[in-house]
Design a protein around this motif. Structure first.
Motif, short mmCIF file in Angstrom:
data_model
loop_
_atom_site.label_atom_id
_atom_site.label_comp_id
_atom_site.label_asym_id
_atom_site.label_seq_id
_atom_site.Cartn_x
_atom_site.Cartn_y
_atom_site.Cartn_z
N ALA A 1 37.01 14.67 90.66
CA ALA A 1 36.88 15.81 91.57
C ALA A 1 36.54 15.37 92.98
O ALA A 1 36.10 14.24 93.19
N THR A 2 36.74 16.29 93.94
CA THR A 2 36.29 16.08 95.32
C THR A 2 35.63 17.36 95.80
O THR A 2 35.88 18.45 95.26
N LYS A 3 34.81 17.22 96.82
CA LYS A 3 34.08 18.37 97.36
C LYS A 3 35.04 19.44 97.90
O LYS A 3 34.82 20.63 97.70
N ASP A 4 36.09 19.03 98.58
CA ASP A 4 37.00 19.98 99.21
C ASP A 4 37.99 20.64 98.26
O ASP A 4 38.26 21.82 98.39
N GLN A 5 38.53 19.87 97.30
CA GLN A 5 39.56 20.42 96.43
C GLN A 5 39.06 20.85 95.05
O GLN A 5 39.75 21.55 94.34
N GLY A 6 37.89 20.41 94.64
CA GLY A 6 37.39 20.77 93.32
C GLY A 6 37.82 19.75 92.27
O GLY A 6 38.12 18.60 92.59
N TYR A 7 37.86 20.20 91.02
CA TYR A 7 38.21 19.32 89.89
C TYR A 7 39.73 19.18 89.80
O TYR A 7 40.45 20.17 89.83
N VAL B 1 33.37 22.87 84.98
CA VAL B 1 32.00 22.96 85.53
C VAL B 1 31.04 23.18 84.37
O VAL B 1 31.02 24.23 83.74
N GLU B 2 30.20 22.17 84.09
CA GLU B 2 29.32 22.23 82.93
C GLU B 2 27.89 22.65 83.27
O GLU B 2 27.13 22.99 82.38
N ASN B 3 27.51 22.60 84.54
CA ASN B 3 26.14 22.94 84.92
C ASN B 3 26.10 24.19 85.79
O ASN B 3 26.04 24.11 87.01
N MET B 4 26.12 25.34 85.12
CA MET B 4 25.99 26.62 85.82
C MET B 4 24.71 27.26 85.31
O MET B 4 24.51 27.37 84.10
N TYR B 5 23.85 27.68 86.24
CA TYR B 5 22.56 28.24 85.85
C TYR B 5 22.51 29.73 86.15
O TYR B 5 22.79 30.17 87.26
N LEU B 6 22.14 30.50 85.13
CA LEU B 6 21.93 31.94 85.25
C LEU B 6 20.45 32.19 85.04
O LEU B 6 19.94 32.10 83.93
N SER B 7 19.74 32.47 86.13
CA SER B 7 18.29 32.66 86.09
C SER B 7 17.94 34.02 85.50
O SER B 7 18.69 35.00 85.65
N ILE C 1 26.94 32.89 92.86
CA ILE C 1 26.04 33.08 94.01
C ILE C 1 26.17 31.90 94.97
O ILE C 1 26.16 32.07 96.18
N GLY C 2 26.30 30.70 94.42
CA GLY C 2 26.45 29.52 95.25
C GLY C 2 26.83 28.30 94.43
O GLY C 2 26.64 28.28 93.22
N THR C 3 27.39 27.30 95.11
CA THR C 3 27.76 26.05 94.44
C THR C 3 27.17 24.88 95.21
O THR C 3 26.89 24.99 96.40
N LYS C 4 27.02 23.77 94.51
CA LYS C 4 26.49 22.55 95.12
C LYS C 4 27.30 21.36 94.61
O LYS C 4 27.55 21.24 93.41
N TRP C 5 27.72 20.50 95.54
CA TRP C 5 28.49 19.30 95.21
C TRP C 5 27.53 18.13 95.05
O TRP C 5 26.72 17.86 95.93
N LEU C 6 27.61 17.43 93.92
CA LEU C 6 26.81 16.22 93.68
C LEU C 6 27.73 15.02 93.80
O LEU C 6 28.54 14.75 92.90
N PHE D 1 30.28 19.54 90.36
CA PHE D 1 29.67 20.70 90.99
C PHE D 1 28.60 21.30 90.07
O PHE D 1 28.71 21.21 88.85
N GLN D 2 27.61 21.93 90.69
CA GLN D 2 26.66 22.77 90.00
C GLN D 2 26.81 24.15 90.61
O GLN D 2 27.22 24.29 91.77
N ALA D 3 26.47 25.19 89.84
CA ALA D 3 26.60 26.54 90.37
C ALA D 3 25.42 27.40 89.94
O ALA D 3 24.87 27.21 88.85
N LEU D 4 25.05 28.33 90.80
CA LEU D 4 24.06 29.35 90.50
C LEU D 4 24.82 30.65 90.38
O LEU D 4 25.60 31.00 91.27
N VAL D 5 24.60 31.37 89.27
CA VAL D 5 25.37 32.59 89.01
C VAL D 5 24.42 33.74 88.70
O VAL D 5 23.24 33.53 88.42
N GLY D 6 24.94 34.97 88.73
CA GLY D 6 24.12 36.14 88.46
C GLY D 6 24.91 37.24 87.79
O GLY D 6 26.13 37.20 87.70
N LEU D 7 24.16 38.27 87.34
CA LEU D 7 24.76 39.44 86.68
C LEU D 7 24.47 40.71 87.48
O LEU D 7 24.44 41.80 86.93
#
Length: 176
Positions: A42-48, A108-114, A150-155, A161-167
């Motif tokens: 993957a790359t930050k600009d294009q994704g997986y 994307v395996e690391n998505m967090y739903l708080s 809600i947002g994504t972060k490139w490692l 990528f990691q992502a923060l998601v919501g309902l």
């Protein structure tokens, strides 16, 4: 979510792989391109990177003086996967914790739903912990959940990528 991109790439063919026949050279270029493409992830600009679709062009090869390898500039089309803020998607819960759940969506395996982003859901501890609302709707391991990004972060180090998601919008939550 899915993007079609056109990418320039440099393919290096070792000197021992070169052959007098053009067909073997074309095959060597394609095989090497597929190997390089698969290892990039993957790359930050294009994704997986998901799939290489077409080889658009192969430029003139340039011989490397030190090794005798030949570098070919190529252009190809590919399909990539990238999440964007505000996008609605679905993922599968793979871990339930007291303060939220982790989901996976495609590569994307690391998505967090708080818990804070799950209105009306309460944590129910036990051997198989769940989040449940008053309507008896459950979010547990293996549940498919529709969410908003809600947002994504490139490692860079892990190239993922990691992502923060919501309902917190209409028609979001467990999918039956």
């Amino acid at each position: 979510m899915f993007l079609k991109v056109q990418l320039p790439w440099n393919v290096v063919i070792p000197a021992e792989s070169l052959d007098m026949k053009g067909l073997m050279l074309q095959k060597s270029i394609v095989v090497r391109l597929l190997e390089d493409f698969a290892s990039r992830k993957a790359t930050k600009d294009q994704g997986y990177y998901l799939a290489l679709t077409t080889l658009e062009s192969v430029g003139e090869g340039k011989v490397r003086q030190q090794t005798g390898d030949v570098l070919f500039p190529v252009v190809f089309s590919a399909v990539t996967f990238k999440l964007f803020r505000g996008e609605i998607a679905e993922g599968v819960v793979h871990k339930v914790l007291k303060h939220g759940v982790f989901l996976s969506c495609g590569p994307v395996e690391n998505m967090y739903l708080s818990k804070m982003k799950m209105p009306d859901y309460d944590y129910v501890p036990g051997e198989n912990p769940v989040f449940m609302n008053r309507k008896m709707s459950k979010i547990e391991k293996g549940t498919t959940v529709r969410f908003i990004v809600i947002g994504t972060k490139w490692l860079e180090a892990q190239r993922e990528f990691q992502a923060l998601v919501g309902l917190h919008a209409d028609y979001l939550g467990p999918v039956s």
